[in-house]
Structure formats: C-alpha cells, structure tokens
Design a protein around this motif. Structure first.
Motif, PDB file in Angstrom:
ATOM      1  N   VAL A  34      -7.127  11.683   4.246  1.00 20.42           N
ATOM      2  CA  VAL A  34      -6.527  11.993   2.945  1.00 20.42           C
ATOM      3  C   VAL A  34      -5.685  10.822   2.452  1.00 20.42           C
ATOM      4  CG1 VAL A  34      -4.840  13.455   1.774  1.00 20.42           C
ATOM      5  CG2 VAL A  34      -6.561  14.491   3.264  1.00 20.42           C
ATOM      6  N   ARG A  35      -4.885  10.258   3.349  1.00 21.07           N
ATOM      7  CA  ARG A  35      -3.994   9.151   2.962  1.00 21.07           C
ATOM      8  C   ARG A  35      -4.772   7.988   2.385  1.00 21.07           C
ATOM      9  NH1 ARG A  35      -0.309   5.425   7.086  1.00 21.07           N
ATOM     10  NH2 ARG A  35       0.393   3.953   5.489  1.00 21.07           N
ATOM     11  N   TRP A  36      -5.842   7.569   3.052  1.00 21.20           N
ATOM     12  CA  TRP A  36      -6.522   6.352   2.622  1.00 21.20           C
ATOM     13  C   TRP A  36      -7.538   6.606   1.520  1.00 21.20           C
ATOM     14  CZ3 TRP A  36      -4.137   2.115   3.125  1.00 21.20           C
ATOM     15  CH2 TRP A  36      -3.196   1.983   4.152  1.00 21.20           C
ATOM     16  N   VAL A  37      -8.051   7.820   1.423  1.00 19.18           N
ATOM     17  CA  VAL A  37      -8.854   8.145   0.242  1.00 19.18           C
ATOM     18  C   VAL A  37      -7.954   8.162  -0.991  1.00 19.18           C
ATOM     19  CG1 VAL A  37     -10.231   9.932  -0.900  1.00 19.18           C
ATOM     20  CG2 VAL A  37     -10.641   9.390   1.501  1.00 19.18           C
ATOM     21  N   TRP A  65      -8.665   0.335   6.624  1.00 18.38           N
ATOM     22  CA  TRP A  65      -7.823   1.377   7.214  1.00 18.38           C
ATOM     23  C   TRP A  65      -8.572   2.710   7.280  1.00 18.38           C
ATOM     24  CZ3 TRP A  65      -3.847   0.460  10.069  1.00 18.38           C
ATOM     25  CH2 TRP A  65      -3.001  -0.632   9.814  1.00 18.38           C
ATOM     26  N   LEU A  66      -9.324   3.024   6.247  1.00 21.51           N
ATOM     27  CA  LEU A  66     -10.075   4.283   6.252  1.00 21.51           C
ATOM     28  C   LEU A  66     -11.112   4.290   7.366  1.00 21.51           C
ATOM     29  CD1 LEU A  66     -10.758   7.016   4.999  1.00 21.51           C
ATOM     30  CD2 LEU A  66     -12.261   5.826   3.380  1.00 21.51           C
ATOM     31  N   ALA A  67     -11.659   3.138   7.690  1.00 24.77           N
ATOM     32  CA  ALA A  67     -12.695   3.058   8.723  1.00 24.77           C
ATOM     33  C   ALA A  67     -12.199   3.503  10.092  1.00 24.77           C
ATOM     34  CB  ALA A  67     -13.246   1.634   8.807  1.00 24.77           C
ATOM     35  N   TRP A  68     -10.876   3.579  10.256  1.00 25.81           N
ATOM     36  CA  TRP A  68     -10.318   4.027  11.538  1.00 25.81           C
ATOM     37  C   TRP A  68     -10.254   5.550  11.647  1.00 25.81           C
ATOM     38  CZ3 TRP A  68      -9.688   0.953  15.595  1.00 25.81           C
ATOM     39  CH2 TRP A  68      -9.584  -0.430  15.376  1.00 25.81           C
ATOM     40  N   TRP A  69     -10.845   6.260  10.706  1.00 22.30           N
ATOM     41  CA  TRP A  69     -10.685   7.711  10.692  1.00 22.30           C
ATOM     42  C   TRP A  69     -11.269   8.377  11.939  1.00 22.30           C
ATOM     43  CZ3 TRP A  69     -14.261   8.991   5.918  1.00 22.30           C
ATOM     44  CH2 TRP A  69     -15.591   9.068   6.324  1.00 22.30           C
ATOM     45  N   SER A  70     -10.855   9.605  12.152  1.00 21.76           N
ATOM     46  CA  SER A  70     -11.463  10.466  13.161  1.00 21.76           C
ATOM     47  C   SER A  70     -11.466  11.875  12.605  1.00 21.76           C
ATOM     48  CB  SER A  70     -10.682  10.427  14.481  1.00 21.76           C
ATOM     49  OG  SER A  70      -9.420  11.041  14.323  1.00 21.76           O
ATOM     50  N   ARG A  71     -12.380  12.702  13.067  1.00 22.16           N
ATOM     51  CA  ARG A  71     -12.458  14.078  12.577  1.00 22.16           C
ATOM     52  C   ARG A  71     -11.182  14.848  12.864  1.00 22.16           C
ATOM     53  NH1 ARG A  71     -18.584  16.005  14.343  1.00 22.16           N
ATOM     54  NH2 ARG A  71     -19.725  14.403  13.176  1.00 22.16           N
ATOM     55  N   GLU A  72     -10.480  14.436  13.935  1.00 22.92           N
ATOM     56  CA  GLU A  72      -9.272  15.150  14.344  1.00 22.92           C
ATOM     57  C   GLU A  72      -8.052  14.751  13.511  1.00 22.92           C
ATOM     58  OE1 GLU A  72     -11.220  13.382  16.475  1.00 22.92           O
ATOM     59  OE2 GLU A  72     -12.359  15.122  17.161  1.00 22.92           O
ATOM     60  N   ALA A 114       0.844  -1.199   0.000  1.00 27.51           N
ATOM     61  CA  ALA A 114       0.000   0.000   0.000  1.00 27.51           C
ATOM     62  C   ALA A 114       0.876   1.245   0.000  1.00 27.51           C
ATOM     63  CB  ALA A 114      -0.913  -0.006   1.222  1.00 27.51           C
ATOM     64  N   GLY A 115       0.382   2.296  -0.612  1.00 31.66           N
ATOM     65  CA  GLY A 115       1.127   3.553  -0.585  1.00 31.66           C
ATOM     66  C   GLY A 115       1.223   4.199  -1.951  1.00 31.66           C
ATOM     67  N   ASP A 116       2.024   5.225  -2.011  1.00 31.04           N
ATOM     68  CA  ASP A 116       2.132   6.048  -3.219  1.00 31.04           C
ATOM     69  C   ASP A 116       3.053   5.399  -4.247  1.00 31.04           C
ATOM     70  OD1 ASP A 116       1.842   8.098  -4.972  1.00 31.04           O
ATOM     71  OD2 ASP A 116       3.140   9.503  -3.918  1.00 31.04           O
TER      72      ASP A 116
END
Length: 337
Positions: free
Chosen positions: A319-322, A306-313, A259-261
C-alpha cells in the motif's frame, strides 16, 4: 546470555574501546566505567547503547553495532545475504572515509573484527535516539536534503577500495520492474492500474539513467537512517547505516529522503534545497529544468525498486509504495491537458 557471558563481552568491548581511543588520541586511554544502557535493532543489525567514563572523568555515550550478518533482524535475514560484504563496507567507511567533523557523522571510537569468533563490532558515538522519521519539522527535512548534496560532493573522488562498492545500474532497475510485472495478479485492480502506469513510465526513461550524474551515494538515505541532533545548529543531523554505500545515480539519495506523503510543493522544496546547496558548494550551475526532470525520473525508478521488495505477508508495504507511485505519477507525470 549468561552473566559470565555478559561480563566477557563487556571486557572485550572495554578492550576494543581503549585500543581505539588510545590510537586516536595518541596516549593511553583507560575506561573507569562501562555500563550497558539498552539493546535494540537500529536498522538491520543489532545495536547496544553503552555509557562509559574515561580515566580523566570524560563521559562517553557509545553505540555498539553488531555487524555479524547472522545476528541481523529476522526481517533483514529474509531479504539479505549473510556474507560479510555489507559489514566490511560500513567498517571501511567509518575507518577510512567519513569525516565526522565535516559531515557530522558519528565518531568512530573503536572496532573489533574477528570473523572466526563471530565478533564483528563497530563502536561509534551515540548521537541520540530521535530519528527524522518521527519528526515533523520541515526545516529538518530540508536540512537533510542539503546534507545529501554536501555528501555527494565530499565523496566525488572516492574509489571503491577494499570495500567493493555496490553498483546500482540499469539492469538492476529492469529486474525490479520484471519482478513486479510477474506479480501483478496479487494486487487489487485499482493498485494494478497505478503500477502499470508507473511501469510504462519506467520503461520510457530507465535507459537514460546512465546519462544522469553518477557518484558515490549513501544508498538508503531514508529518514530512519537519520538522527536529529538537538541543540547543535551546525550539526543538526547525523547519518547512520553506511553498509549500503554504492555507486549509482546521484539523485537516488534525494529521491529516498523526499519520498512519502508530501505535497508536490514540499517535495519540490526539498529538491530545491539540494539543488541550491550543490550549486553553492560546487561552484557549478545545474540547470533547474533538467535537474527537476532527472530527479522526478529517479524518484519513480526508486519507488518501483522499493515496491519490488513486497511480500504477500506485508500488505502495508505494498500500500505504501503503490501510494507513492500514485503520488509521483499524479504530481510529476500527469498527461498535459
């Protein structure tokens, strides 16, 4: 910690090391010196680097990993339970499963397991500070992909035993997708479009995960959990943080490390490195087209997780996982022209 507290801790560490090393070497081993280097968070748990000298003059570089879940980093405590399951699992892996010679994982020197006193220590070989996440040499990333194939073959007959291995199943993947769907209003219109496309694909093939190869996996085989060993051509990498070991889709580890750029070509090169290593070591032929499709699907499912672990803070996490979902949908799931 007070000066007397540090001395008491060092005395207990010394005792644990001497007991562990004596049992391993079949003779009484004493430490001539034991000195702390520095402390940090190697992953979720606090770690301390120690430098020891044995009674015969042998130097020993040691990492003390504090497995007490109440001593995890603030970020880890906010998303993980404080039970002892993960701690037991990692200790079990080092004591009963991992082959430090065959897999080049850190050697276990000793441990201390006293839950009532809050002393849950793992004492392992200090393999160095250089994480793969900070290394740009692509050959080392290929080596990491190959290593994961060797791991999966080495653990193919492993039973869960007392460690009660976690299981990453379809229900978990569906839960991640539902969590993201419920929070789509929190992201930008552009990000929402990327996520919706990824969730459509997710729904198309998530039920087929059970048809893929399954086995025992590291669980979070990311570059932050891999240390580069310089000057050791046959032991280039050492993998840490075994509290996440689990049963799951076999290619999940490969999806994590690739995963990654990356360009499509480099990502596929890592997949090819795993494929060829697995075929060579197992003596089995994996059909490349099917393997490629299955890894692509697991990679997207994993990015959704991984995106599901997001938080508003934590806008950077979103951005990374989108961005990762955008790369995957573009590189591997673009509509045929």
């Amino acid at each position: 910690m007070t000066s007397s507290g540090r001395e008491t801790t060092l005395a207990l560490v010394r005792e644990s090391l001497e007991q562990g090393l004596s049992a391993q070497r079949g003779r009484a081993v004493a430490l001539r010196e034991l000195n702390p280097a520095h402390n940090d968070y190697g992953s979720s748990f606090a770690v301390a680097r120690l430098r020891a000298v044995l009674d015969d003059g042998e130097p020993l570089a040691v990492v003390l990993k504090d497995l007490n879940p109440l001593h995890q980093s603030v970020e880890a405590r906010s998303v993980r339970r404080t039970g002892l399951g993960r701690s037991r699992r990692e200790l079990w892996m080092y004591r009963e499963v991992l082959d430090s010679e065959g897999l080049a994982t850190p050697r276990l020197y000793g441990h201390r397991w006293e839950p009532k006193r809050g002393l849950l220590w793992l004492l392992i070989e200090d393999v160095g500070p250089e994480r793969l996440s900070r290394v740009g040499e692509f050959d080392l990333w290929l080596a990491a992909a190959r290593w994961s194939a060797r791991l999966h073959l080495a653990l193919k007959d492993l039973a869960g035993g007392e460690a009660a291995l976690m299981r990453h199943d379809i229900a978990e993947s569906r839960q991640h997708a539902a969590q993201i769907t419920a929070r789509l209003a929190e992201v930008s219109v552009e990000q929402r479009a990327v996520i919706r496309r990824a969730l459509e694909l997710h729904d198309e093939f998530v039920d087929t995960l059970d048809e893929q190869p399954w086995g025992v996996i590291h669980g979070e085989y990311t570059a932050k959990n891999i240390v580069v060993r310089r000057g050791s051509p046959d032991r280039q990498i050492a993998v840490l943080d075994w509290e996440t070991v689990a049963h799951g889709p076999l290619y999940r580890d490969l999806a994590d490390i690739s995963a990654g750029d990356w360009t499509r070509e480099r990502r596929v090169a890592m997949w090819r490195a795993y494929h060829d290593q697995y075929c060579r070591d197992s003596g089995r032929a994996l059909a490349w087209d099917r393997f490629f499709r299955e890894v692509s699907e697991v990679a997207l499912v994993r990015a959704v997780a991984w995106l599901a672990w997001w938080s508003r803070e934590n806008g950077r996490h979103i951005v990374r996982w989108v961005d990762e979902l955008r790369r995957l949908t573009t590189q591997f799931f673009a509509p045929a022209k």
